[in-house]
Every structure is written in structure tokens, then in C-alpha cells.
Design an enzyme around this catalytic site. Structure first.
Site, PDB file in Angstrom:
ATOM      1  N   GLY A   1       0.774  -0.997  -0.053  1.00 12.77           N
ATOM      2  CA  GLY A   1      -0.210   0.022  -0.087  1.00 12.77           C
ATOM      3  C   GLY A   1       1.003   1.282   0.132  1.00 12.77           C
ATOM      4  NE  ARG A   2       3.554   3.775  -3.985  1.00 14.06           N
ATOM      5  CZ  ARG A   2       4.726   4.078  -4.130  1.00 14.06           C
ATOM      6  NH1 ARG A   2       5.273   5.444  -3.992  1.00 14.06           N
ATOM      7  NH2 ARG A   2       5.691   3.254  -4.353  1.00 14.06           N
ATOM      8  N   GLY A   3       0.353   5.449   1.175  1.00 11.31           N
ATOM      9  CA  GLY A   3      -0.513   6.419   1.660  1.00 11.31           C
ATOM     10  C   GLY A   3       0.182   7.421   2.185  1.00 11.31           C
TER      11      GLY A   3
ATOM     12  N   GLY B   1       3.936   7.766   3.147  1.00 12.78           N
ATOM     13  CA  GLY B   1       4.761   6.709   3.158  1.00 12.78           C
ATOM     14  C   GLY B   1       4.178   5.333   2.184  1.00 12.78           C
TER      15      GLY B   1
ATOM     16  CB  VAL C   1       2.065  -0.068   3.866  1.00 11.59           C
ATOM     17  CG1 VAL C   1       1.786  -1.043   4.738  1.00 11.59           C
ATOM     18  CG2 VAL C   1       1.560   1.378   4.182  1.00 11.59           C
TER      19      VAL C   1
ATOM     20  CE  LYS D   1       2.192   5.191   6.047  1.00 12.56           C
ATOM     21  NZ  LYS D   1       0.744   5.878   5.928  1.00 12.56           N
TER      22      LYS D   1
ATOM     23  CG  ASP E   1      -6.304  10.576   3.948  1.00 10.29           C
ATOM     24  OD1 ASP E   1      -7.354  10.534   3.433  1.00 10.29           O
ATOM     25  OD2 ASP E   1      -5.072  10.012   3.589  1.00 10.29           O
TER      26      ASP E   1
END
Ligand SMILES: *[C@@H]1O[C@H](CO)[C@@H](O)[C@H](O)[C@H]1NC(C)=O
Ligand SMILES: *[C@@H]1O[C@H](CO)[C@@H](O)[C@H](O)[C@H]1NC(C)=O
Ligand SMILES: *[C@@H]1O[C@H](CO)[C@@H](O)[C@H](O)[C@H]1NC(C)=O
Ligand SMILES: *[C@@H]1O[C@H](CO)[C@@H](O)[C@H](O)[C@H]1NC(C)=O
Ligand SMILES: *[C@@H]1O[C@H](CO)[C@@H](O)[C@H](O)[C@H]1NC(C)=O
Ligand SMILES: *[C@@H]1O[C@H](CO)[C@@H](O)[C@H](O)[C@H]1NC(C)=O
Ligand SMILES: *[C@@H]1O[C@H](CO)[C@@H](O)[C@H](O)[C@H]1NC(C)=O
Ligand SMILES: *[C@@H]1O[C@H](CO)[C@@H](O)[C@H](O)[C@H]1NC(C)=O
Length: 815
Positions: free
Chosen positions: A540-542, A545, A547, A561, A655
């Protein structure tokens, strides 16, 4: 011994013989098996009891059939001792009734070790009753032993045990034994205080304090003192043979086997707890049928200075030295720990020489230098730095309805009665020399290396009694508030009641212990690099950064992360302080953080890994039926309500979107990625720190766009959008093509429009529901959920409900 009736008869004859011929009687320490007094039904035995090598005390114990007394095998249950602190020699010591009427215990050297200080010219008799009471009485020659004048009885001078029918009075108290193997006087005392309240006192070598009932509860009169009354000055307490202990201050305690006739005793054990024991007969082991303190770590003095106590499911509790401290005596944790470093006062002003190590979930009772409101973390740290005696400080956020949020700073001059539990949502900052590297101490504290203080191994705690009857959380809160000196008791109490209500983990020490062991810790960069196989599997990307999936050395699968460099302006200490606040959040609907890494420019966070992925994944793969969606809406609301309102209002998520809501194997949601957008002090809201727009297109509240004040209502808005997405199956970003509008309005406007038109025909919900659910849903619930979601996305933030109001509305659907 094997007390046959004939043997008993002989013993009695000898005693009587002495009475009649010399008006004096004596028992010798030699041949302890023979020189005994038995009660009529042999329930109790009095005699010389071996307490050590060639050391004896005159005592009363529960008769053990088929067992001999032997100094290598001391196992009888002693209920009373004449000379517990001054045992006599195994040769030529005697217990005698003198002609003057005094009952005396003399040592081999003829010194008078103990006596009843009685006087009488009449013939006397020493009788042991089946209640366990040893009675010295005048023999009334004109009648047959009844109505005799009692000169002295052992029930009037208890040691650590109270038997049924024995009364604890204003003149008597129970004092614990020193240890499991030593019968001499220990540190704990059960007594009636001057205000008529029955209390437990820890009277250690250096300090003393009352810890039961919770001191703040009674000192403040009404709040929490429960049913205790200071008005009955009779000051008596007793245990009845059915198992009820009652005291004149209105304290009543029923044992778990209340009502059955059993052998019973109430003992103030060497570990400071009062326990009621019961058994059917002497063949059986004692069974704990109740204890006054349900949480062993809340007993004062249990772990000694400079150490912390944690609950241990096997041994009840475990003591650990603070990082940088070492045991004074590694055989006796009650002596505590001493610093394994020196900090001279002249160095105190040199700030550079110090560091403050945050210890999550740790609190110390009392010994505050003072408490200070409204100090910033920096001011609090400075205060402790410059105060020579300050060993560390507690820095805690509070929230009350009247005052809103504020911080309290408590520098501690002594670190006593330390306690660590996941239930305790606060950080303690320990003062250490800069040069030391004790960060791993947190890990050591949590992973063992502690000293286990074992409980009497013959007793088996009944499961039902480990669990608290009272609301443990409330009790805990009271305890905590007490350590603050009663400040803001009421406000704090009310607010934190919600805090504890919200989480299934609270109030159960075992859980707290488990998560503490599994614990929050520091990881090294190389360790995490290894775990993620050099960050090979990105999941994942959030915000901030990417993950990665990883497997830790203990085989736990983690989501790791790695924060972008942009987030790294802060020092390691600031990062750590922030991370440990996030790490202490503990709610079933929040993702759990296991640890962090701060090394050089690397900043990583280690979370539990969710096999089932995110809500976004599950929505797009049509995994979710109505029940699951409803459960996710509910759980997410609870998690957010906890973040916002339950004592922690300053944490906004900012978020909320389906990518940040993960689901576990039972499709329970866990909110992820919270707290990264800087933990907000409420005062900071709306100021420059927050001018940058956060969040994700489609889920963002209008406040961001119009640069209005940011409050927790931004999360409420995003939550509303997520719920609408779950109901309709349409993404707020891509799902609907409507004419140009603010993108976040698309889905919302579409649903609003459907509702406005649909209400006229009486069915609007059916028109918005995700067609993949067909008609497998509860229309009534669906309508409420949709209405709640629409209320959440109202433009005016003040009209939107709070997250806890959302939870309430959804909960009301289930009842
Ligand atoms: C104590 O004595 C009893 C009976 O004499 C025996 O069964 C038991 O094993 C002994 N215990 C110890 C620890 O020696
Ligand atoms: C002995 O018992 C009798 C009858 O109960 C009683 O009247 C008398 O006072 C007693 N004597 C003493 C010394 O207690
Ligand atoms: C005081 O306590 C005793 C013992 O529990 C009880 O018998 C008595 O009635 C109480 N007195 C008052 C005034 O409540
Ligand atoms: C103890 O048991 C008695 C009788 O069952 C009951 O009336 C009483 O309320 C109980 N007290 C407590 C504190 O549970
Ligand atoms: C506990 O630590 C403090 C320093 O923080 C020290 O002054 C004190 O002597 C220690 N207590 C004991 C019992 O060693
Ligand atoms: C105490 O500190 C010294 C030097 O800092 C270290 O070598 C030693 O291992 C420490 N002792 C313990 C028991 O941690
Ligand atoms: C404390 O300060 C003295 C001089 O003020 C210095 O000699 C000593 O090394 C310092 N101690 C530590 C632990 O830094
Ligand atoms: C702390 O701040 C609050 C509100 O900002 C204020 O009401 C209170 O008086 C302050 N307390 C102190 C001790 O300054």
C-alpha cells in the site's frame, strides 16, 4: 502426628494432673509431637511449631491428621502465633502457667519471651476450643467448667488470620507474615482507622501508605467511597462460618462459596492481599474463595522502589526494574532497584547531559513534587531537569466537559508503587543520563527479565474471582485520579468512563498483560529490512509513506510503514513521543501498532497485518454483504469516536477513506493510518500548522477547501462519504458522472437528490442501494444508516453529529 483418642486422653490427663497437684501446668518444646493441646474435635492443635532451624513458636494450627511436625516439612496452616518475631530454642523452652496466674513462654535461657500478663489466685485452665480459640480461664470449682471467668484468649490477639466467630476490633489488627516461608511480622496491616474505616496499610521499611479502600475514595467523602461508612464507631468486623465477612463500616464481602458450611479462614497474606480460604476437611487443600484486592499490582510496596509491577497470568504479578536500574537484591523484589548510573546535581542544569525516556502505560503512585497545569512538554521537562530530586515525570492529557483538553505535568521525586498496564493511557518520562542507551529497556520490561513474585503455590484461585465483580475500569480510574491528588476527579471520571466503555480490552488485566508482552517496542532498521526482505513486497501507499508486508523474527506478520523523508524534520525524541502516544491507543477498531524504528533518517512504523486487506479492496471485489457492511460502518464509527472523544479529542484522523479502513478475518473494521498527521493539541486547531490541505479528494470536508477551522467534524464528513459509498457501492471519485461540481459533492449530491425525490413516492433507499446486495438487507436499518450518513455530510460542520452520536444512533437500531 496421629492423634488417637487415647493419646489425646493421656495429654489431657497430664495437663489435669498438673492442675490438681501443683496448680501449674507446662508444655515443653521437646517432643513437639507429644506436647500439644488438641481441641475437642481435633480441629485445631496448639503447641510448639517449628519456624526455622532449632527455632520454635508457640502456635495454633489446623490439625493435620497423619502428619508429623518436622522442621524440614513445615506445612500446617498456622492461624495464630504467640512469638512470631522471637522464636524460642528447640531445647528447654516451655510454656507454663505460673501460680500467679500468668501464662508465660520462656526460652532456654529462662528469659520471658511472651506472656499473657494475667493474674489470678484461682486454679486455671488452658483450653483450646474447636473454633481455634485458646482460652485461659479460671476454673470454677463449684460448677462443671461452664461460666468460667476468661482471663485471656488468643482470639483477642490475632496475628495474620481471622477465624469464623473471631472478631477484629478497634484494639486488634492483622499483620501479614514476612514471606511465604517466614512467619515473622511483615509489612501489611488490616486495621480499623480512627475514622472507623477498615483499611489495609503498607508499612514498609522506608515509606507507608494506605491502599485499601482506595485512599482518594474515602478522603473525598462522597465520590467512590462506595458503601463505606465512617459513622459507626463500634469498629468490629468478623467472618461468619457461611463465608461472609462484614465490618461495621458497611463493608460486606461474600465468598464465592457463600452459604456452605466449610472450614474457613481469612488471612492477610504476605503479599498484602486479604484472602478468604475454605476447604471441606483437613484432607483437602485450601481454596481461595475471595480476595479483597483483585489486582495484585495495586497493592502498595509489592515491587519496591524504582520498579514496575505487571500482572502475570501465571504468577499473579511480576516486578521489573526501570530501564537503567538494577535490583538491589535479586532474591527480593520488594527491596526494589537502584540506579545503575550517576547523575550528580551539578550536572542537572546541563540539559545536554540528560535524556528523558518515555515509558508507555507506566504510572507511579504518589510522591509528586507538585502538579502543574498548562505546561508544555518542554516546560515540564525543564522543570524536572533542574530539579535535583526529580527522577522523571508524568505528562498527561486531560479532557473535561467544562474545560476542554489540557495537560498536567507531575514531576516525581520518588518512583514508588510503579505499575504498568495497557489500561493506563499515559506516558512516564524517565530521567536518565544522555550517554546511556536504555531504549531497549522498554523491551526488556515488556518481554520479561522481570522477577516473578510467586503466590502461595498450594492455593488455586477460582476463575470467577479473578474477574472483578465491580467495574474494574472505574476502580482503576479512581486509583489513577488518586495519584493525581484528586484533581478534577469528577470531570475526569465522567470523560474517562466513556474511554473505558468503548474498548473491549479494558478492565481485563490479562489482556493488558498479553498485549504488553507482545508489546510495543523499538525495532532496528536492519531487523525491519530483513523482515520485509529489503522492502520487496509493497502492499500500500498512503499519507507519508509506503507500506510493506513483513514477517518479524517472532513470526508475526506485520505491515511496515516507511515514512517519507518529508516527515523527518523532527528529532528522534519528538518522533518517539508522538509514536508512543499513537502506540498507546488501544481499541478493537483501531489498528494496533507494535513498534517503530527511528534510526538516522529512517522512520518506520510497525503495525499488525490484516490478511483481508482494506474496505476498498473488499468493496471492489464484492465481498461484502449487508451485515458485513453494517458491521464495518458501526465499528469504524466506534474507532473514530474513540479517537475523537474518549479522552483523546485532539487526535483527528484527517484521511478517512476505504483504503484506510482495514478488515480482520471476522470483517471487523480497524481504522489505520491515524495520528500521522501530527497529533493535534486542540489549541492548534485552525492555526497555521493546519493550513495545508490534507485528506483525499472525494472524502474531504468543505472546511479544507474553504480554508475554515478544522475540527473533528472533518472526519465525520469523510466517514459519512465512506458510509454512502458502502451503501451505494459507488465511489465518490469515479462512480457517478454529474455536471462539474466540487468532486467531493458528487456522490453526496446524488444521494441527497434521490432522497428528496424519493420521499414523495415513499421509497428512496431502494433506489440508492448497491444493486449487488439485491434485496438482502434490512430496509429500516438501511434507511437509518443512510440518514446518519447524510447528516454526516452536511456542509455546516456544526450541524453534523459527533462520532459518538453516530455510534449512539446506530446502537439504538440494534436494541
Ligand atoms: C511432608 O510430610 C508429608 C507426610 O509426612 C509427606 O507426604 C510430604 O511429602 C512431605 N513434604 C515434603 C515437602 O517433604
Ligand atoms: C462459679 O459458678 C457459679 C454458678 O454459675 C457462680 O455463681 C459463681 O459466681 C462462679 N464463680 C466464679 C468465681 O466465677
Ligand atoms: C454498627 O455496626 C454494628 C456491627 O456491624 C451493628 O451491629 C450496629 O447496628 C451498627 N450501628 C449502627 C448505628 O448502625
Ligand atoms: C451476600 O449474600 C447475601 C445473601 O445471599 C446477600 O443478601 C448480600 O447482598 C450479599 N452481599 C454482597 C456484597 O454480595
Ligand atoms: C530509586 O532511584 C532514585 C533515583 O531515581 C534513588 O535516589 C533512590 O535511592 C532509589 N531507591 C532505592 C531504594 O535505591
Ligand atoms: C550497569 O552499568 C554498567 C556500565 O554502564 C554495565 O556494564 C552493567 O552491565 C550494568 N549492570 C546491569 C545489571 O545492567
Ligand atoms: C558532571 O559534571 C562534572 C563537572 O561538572 C563532570 O566532571 C562529570 O563528568 C559530569 N558527569 C556526567 C555523568 O556527565
Ligand atoms: C490553564 O488553562 C485553562 C484554560 O486555558 C485556564 O482556565 C486555567 O486557569 C489555566 N490554569 C492555570 C493554573 O494557569
Amino acid at each position: 502426628m496421629s492423634p488417637s483418642p487415647s493419646q489425646f486422653f493421656i495429654t489431657l490427663l497430664i495437663i489435669l494432673f498438673h492442675f490438681h497437684h501443683s496448680c501449674s501446668f507446662s508444655l515443653s518444646v521437646e517432643n513437639p509431637d507429644q506436647n500439644i493441646i488438641l481441641s475437642p474435635k481435633y480441629t485445631f492443635t496448639a503447641g510448639f511449631y517449628p519456624t526455622g532451624e532449632n527455632a520454635y513458636s508457640f502456635a495454633i494450627w489446623f490439625t493435620q491428621k497423619h502428619k508429623h511436625l518436622d522442621s524440614n516439612n513445615i506445612s500446617a496452616t498456622v492461624v495464630w502465633m504467640a512469638n512470631r518475631d522471637q522464636p524460642v530454642n528447640g531445647k528447654r523452652s516451655t510454656l507454663s502457667i505460673l501460680k500467679t496466674g500468668n501464662l508465660v513462654l520462656t526460652d532456654a535461657a529462662q528469659s520471658n519471651v511472651w506472656s499473657t500478663d494475667t493474674a489470678s489466685s484461682k486454679p486455671l485452665q488452658l483450653r483450646l476450643h474447636d473454633t481455634g480459640n485458646l482460652v485461659l480461664q479460671e476454673l470454677n470449682t463449684s460448677t462443671k467448667c461452664s461460666n468460667n471467668n476468661i482471663l485471656w484468649q488468643s482470639f483477642d490477639s490475632p496475628t495474620d488470620t481471622l477465624l469464623p466467630d473471631q472478631t477484629l476490633t478497634r484494639f486488634t489488627s492483622l499483620v501479614s507474615s514476612r514471606s511465604k516461608t517466614s512467619h515473622s511480622s511483615g509489612f501489611y496491616k488490616l486495621f480499623f482507622d480512627n475514622d472507623n474505616i477498615l483499611r489495609l496499610l503498607y508499612e514498609g521499611p522506608r515509606v507507608s501508605s494506605v491502599f485499601w479502600p482506595d485512599p482518594w475514595a474515602t478522603s473525598n467523602g462522597a465520590a467512590g467511597s462506595g458503601s463505606r461508612s465512617t459513622y459507626n464507631s463500634s469498629r468490629i468486623a468478623s467472618l461468619d462460618s457461611f463465608g461472609r465477612f462484614s465490618s461495621s463500616d458497611n463493608f460486606i464481602f461474600n465468598s464465592s462459596d457463600y452459604g456452605t458450611l466449610l472450614q474457613r479462614r481469612l488471612t492477610l497474606d504476605h503479599d498484602g492481599n486479604v484472602r478468604i480460604y475454605s476447604r471441606k476437611d483437613e484432607e483437602q487443600r485450601w481454596f481461595v474463595s475471595g480476595q479483597f484486592k483483585q489486582r495484585p499490582c495495586f497493592i502498595h510496596g509489592i515491587c519496591g522502589p524504582n520498579s514496575t509491577c505487571t500482572n502475570d497470568p501465571i504468577n499473579a504479578r511480576k516486578c521489573s526494574c526501570l530501564p537503567g536500574y538494577v535490583w538491589i537484591n535479586d532474591q527480593d523484589s520488594s527491596q526494589g532497584c537502584r540506579p545503575n548510573f550517576t547523575l550528580s546535581c551539578s550536572n542537572m542544569t546541563h540539559h545536554d547531559e540528560l535524556r528523558f525516556l518515555p515509558l508507555p502505560h507506566v504510572d507511579f503512585y504518589g510522591y509528586d513534587y507538585g502538579f502543574y497545569e498548562n505546561k508544555t512538554y518542554k516546560e515540564c521537562e525543564d522543570l524536572c531537569s533542574h530539579l535535583c530530586d526529580c527522577a522523571g515525570f508524568q505528562y498527561t492529557f486531560f479532557f473535561t466537559a467544562e474545560r476542554g483538553g489540557y495537560y498536567l505535568c507531575f514531576p516525581k521525586i520518588q518512583l514508588l508503587n510503579g505499575h504498568r498496564s495497557q489500561n493506563f493511557q499515559s506516558l512516564f518520562y524517565l530521567k536518565l543520563p544522555k550517554s546511556s542507551d536504555f531504549v531497549d529497556g522498554i523491551k526488556n520490561q515488556q518481554n520479561g527479565k522481570g522477577m516473578v513474585c510467586s503466590r502461595n503455590r498450594v492455593v488455586k484461585l477460582e476463575r470467577g474471582y479473578i474477574e472483578e465483580k465491580e467495574n474494574g475500569s472505574l476502580k482503576f480510574m479512581l486509583w489513577f485520579a488518586g495519584s493525581l491528588g484528586g484533581v478534577e476527579l469528577l470531570g475526569f471520571f465522567l470523560v474517562c468512563f466513556f474511554l473505558f466503555r468503548g474498548s473491549k480490552d479494558f478492565g481485563e488485566d490479562n489482556n493488558g498483560y498479553v498485549s504488553a508482552t507482545a508489546g510495543f517496542r523499538k525495532f532496528s532498521y536492519s531487523e525491519l529490512k530483513r523482515a520485509t526482505e529489503d522492502f520487496s513486497q509493497e502492499i500500500g501507499r498512503g499519507a507519508g509513506g509506503s507500506v510493506y508486508k513483513g514477517v518479524l523474527s517472532d513470526n508475526r506478520v506485520a505491515a511496515i510503514k516507511r515514512l517519507h523523508e518529508a516527515n523527518q524534520g523532527e528529532s528522534e525524541r519528538e518522533f518517539l513521543a508522538e509514536v508512543s502516544i499513537i502506540g498507546r491507543l488501544n481499541h478493537m477498531n483501531l489498528i494496533e501498532m507494535w513498534g517503530y524504528c527511528a534510526e538516522g533518517k529512517h522512520r518506520l512504523l510497525v503495525y499488525e497485518y490484516m490478511e483481508k486487506g482494506s474496505l476498498a479492496d473488499n468493496l471492489s471485489s464484492n465481498e461484502l454483504d449487508w451485515d458485513k457492511r453494517y458491521g464495518i460502518a458501526m465499528g469504524t464509527a466506534k474507532g473514530l469516536a474513540y479517537l475523537h472523544e474518549e479522552c483523546l479529542e485532539w487526535i483527528l484522523h484527517c484521511d478517512i477513506k476505504p483504503q484506510n479502513i482495514l478488515v480482520d478475518s471476522d470483517y471487523q473494521p480497524k481504522v489505520a493510518d491515524f495520528g500521522l498527521s501530527k497529533l493535534l493539541n486542540r489549541d492548534d486547531l485552525g492555526n497555521s500548522k493546519f493550513s495545508r490541505i490534507r485528506g483525499t479528494r472525494g472524502y474531504m470536508a468543505p472546511e479544507w477547501v474553504f480554508n475554515l477551522q478544522i475540527t473533528s467534524k472533518v472526519d465525520v464528513y469523510s466517514y459519512g462519504v465512506v458510509v454512502l459509498e458502502m451503501i451505494t457501492g459507488k465511489s465518490p471519485i469515479t462512480g457517478i458522472q454529474i455536471k462539474e461540481e466540487l468532486c467531493h459533492e458528487r456522490l453526496v449530491t446524488w444521494v441527497r437528490e434521490k432522497k428528496r425525490k424519493g420521499i414523495e413516492v415513499g421509497c428512496w433507499v431502494e433506489q440508492i442501494v448497491d444493486p449487488t446486495m439485491e434485496s438482502n438487507y434490512d430496509v429500516k436499518k438501511m434507511e437509518t444508516l443512510a440518514n446518519v450518513a447524510l447528516d454526516c455530510v452536511v456542509d455546516d460542520k456544526d450541524v453534523r453529529p459527533t462520532m459518538s452520536q453516530v455510534v449512539e444512533r446506530l446502537l439504538s437500531l440494534d436494541s
